[in-house]
Design an enzyme around this catalytic site. Structure first.
Site, short mmCIF file in Angstrom:
data_model
loop_
_atom_site.label_atom_id
_atom_site.label_comp_id
_atom_site.label_asym_id
_atom_site.label_seq_id
_atom_site.Cartn_x
_atom_site.Cartn_y
_atom_site.Cartn_z
N LYS A 72 43.47 25.84 -29.66
CA LYS A 72 42.27 25.43 -30.39
C LYS A 72 41.01 25.60 -29.56
O LYS A 72 40.01 24.91 -29.76
CB LYS A 72 42.38 23.98 -30.89
CG LYS A 72 43.60 23.69 -31.74
CD LYS A 72 43.79 24.71 -32.84
CE LYS A 72 42.66 24.75 -33.85
NZ LYS A 72 42.84 25.84 -34.86
N GLY A 74 39.69 28.79 -29.27
CA GLY A 74 39.03 29.98 -29.81
C GLY A 74 39.74 31.26 -29.42
O GLY A 74 39.12 32.32 -29.36
N ARG A 155 36.99 24.86 -24.61
CA ARG A 155 35.94 24.15 -25.34
C ARG A 155 35.81 22.74 -24.78
O ARG A 155 36.65 22.29 -24.00
CB ARG A 155 36.27 24.07 -26.82
CG ARG A 155 36.24 25.39 -27.55
CD ARG A 155 36.71 25.21 -28.98
NE ARG A 155 35.84 24.31 -29.72
CZ ARG A 155 36.17 23.73 -30.88
NH1 ARG A 155 37.38 23.91 -31.38
NH2 ARG A 155 35.32 22.95 -31.50
N LYS A 278 40.29 28.82 -39.75
CA LYS A 278 39.44 28.66 -38.58
C LYS A 278 38.13 27.99 -38.99
O LYS A 278 37.59 28.24 -40.06
CB LYS A 278 39.16 30.01 -37.92
CG LYS A 278 40.41 30.82 -37.60
CD LYS A 278 41.34 30.10 -36.65
CE LYS A 278 42.60 30.91 -36.38
NZ LYS A 278 43.54 30.18 -35.50
N ARG A 280 37.54 24.77 -39.53
CA ARG A 280 37.65 23.64 -40.45
C ARG A 280 36.88 22.43 -39.94
O ARG A 280 36.79 22.20 -38.73
CB ARG A 280 39.11 23.26 -40.65
CG ARG A 280 39.89 24.21 -41.55
CD ARG A 280 41.36 23.87 -41.50
NE ARG A 280 42.13 24.61 -42.49
CZ ARG A 280 43.42 24.86 -42.39
NH1 ARG A 280 44.09 24.41 -41.34
NH2 ARG A 280 44.05 25.54 -43.33
N ALA A 281 36.36 21.64 -40.86
CA ALA A 281 35.61 20.44 -40.49
C ALA A 281 36.55 19.42 -39.85
O ALA A 281 37.68 19.22 -40.31
CB ALA A 281 34.95 19.85 -41.72
#
Length: 315
Positions: A72, A74, A155, A278, A280-281
């Site tokens: 997660k 990227g 991230r 990809k 998603r809130a």
């Protein structure tokens, strides 16, 4: 006689020379390690490996670059953007060779067979985000290719935790299965649940230490995943330089899709965006809980910055 005795004493106390890299346990090998080494011995001989040559001159070969993670962070976006370069041949799906025992037992020939066909001038790339946090993977990659160039995209650790939860949540929703709220994972007995796997995956310095036992820092390029989302071109330029590729990807290859809320790709007039899964809130999380999460990651982040000699704009 005295000289003879002095020489004998010096011989006895002379320290042994210990190799500096890689830092592998000096104890006797476990049976598992013996099996691994035997497997590599059987499958790493070039004469035993077939590169599956196509009639057009392309072939399947071991990757020269691996996107090792993070989950997660990227990785799919990075792979898709990197694939814009004509000198890149990318494996379409996650291979999980080094972290799944059933796959690893198949040997390097099986690994080659999962790779795309590429031309001699191209770099073959595969990405499996789970590699970064899997303890056995660094040594296995090192045993295959000590010169491997690795790509790691990271991230903000707190944001990565929320993305991690969101992915699993939607997977359950699609199967019409109930799934607990994120608070039920993050809180245990009134405190932050540091045993939650998603939190452990965001302790970057712990996993990075494991990789640095086998690969020097200049063989690992860290992509800023937060910057890649906001302005992808500068980050991809750095990747091109790291992989010693000619500058072929341009700012015109990226355009912002207002409907989706992130950048999409333009290649030879053809436009494409990442899968709907990809971007998603994230779930709404109580501010105080978020603050606890940020506070928990403060020291680990600081250790990571010191480890890699670089800072990131994280909470």
């Amino acid at each position: 006689m005295a000289a003879f005795l002095l020489g004998a004493v010096l011989l006895i106390v002379q320290p042994q020379i210990v190799p500096s890299r890689p830092a592998i346990n000096s104890n006797a090998e476990t049976s598992s390690q013996s099996v691994q080494r035997e497997l590599l011995k059987k499958t790493s001989q070039k004469n035993d490996l077939k590169e599956n040559i196509h009639s057009n001159g392309s072939c399947q070969q071991l990757p020269q670059t691996i996107i090792i993670g993070v989950r997660k962070g990227g990785t799919r976006a990075l792979l898709e953007m990197l694939s814009l370069h004509p000198d890149i041949a990318a494996a379409e799906s996650e291979v999980h060779f080094f972290d799944w025992e059933d796959h690893y037992r198949n040997g390097l020939q099986w690994y080659i067979n999962q790779m795309p066909f590429s031309y001699p001038h191209q770099i073959t790339v595969e990405k499996t985000p789970a590699y970064f946090t899997s303890p056995k993977v660094p040594e296995r990659v090192y045993n295959m290719n000590q010169s491997m160039r690795l790509l790691l995209i990271l991230r903000d650790p707190s944001e990565r935790v929320l993305s991690d939860y969101t992915q699993v949540f939607y997977n359950h929703m699609q199967k019409h299965k109930p799934y607990p709220s994120i608070e039920q994972f993050l809180i245990k007995d009134g405190e932050l649940n540091v045993d939650y796997k998603a939190i452990n995956r965001s302790l970057y310095y712990i996993h990075m230490q494991n990789w640095l036992k086998y690969f020097p820092l200049d063989h690992i390029h860290i992509v800023d995943g937060d910057k890649l989302i906001k302005d992808p071109f500068p980050e991809i330029e750095k990747v091109e330089r790291f992989l010693k590729l000619s500058p072929q990807i341009n700012a015109s290859n990226f355009y912002f899709n207002k409907t989706k809320g992130f950048y999409c790709l333009r290649d030879s007039g053809r436009e494409r965006c990442l899968h709907e899964s990809k971007g998603r809130a994230h779930p709404q999380v109580d501010t105080r809980l978020l603050e606890k999460l940020h506070e928990y990651f403060h020291e680990p982040n600081k250790k990571f910055f010191e480890l890699v000699g670089r800072t990131f704009d994280w909470h």
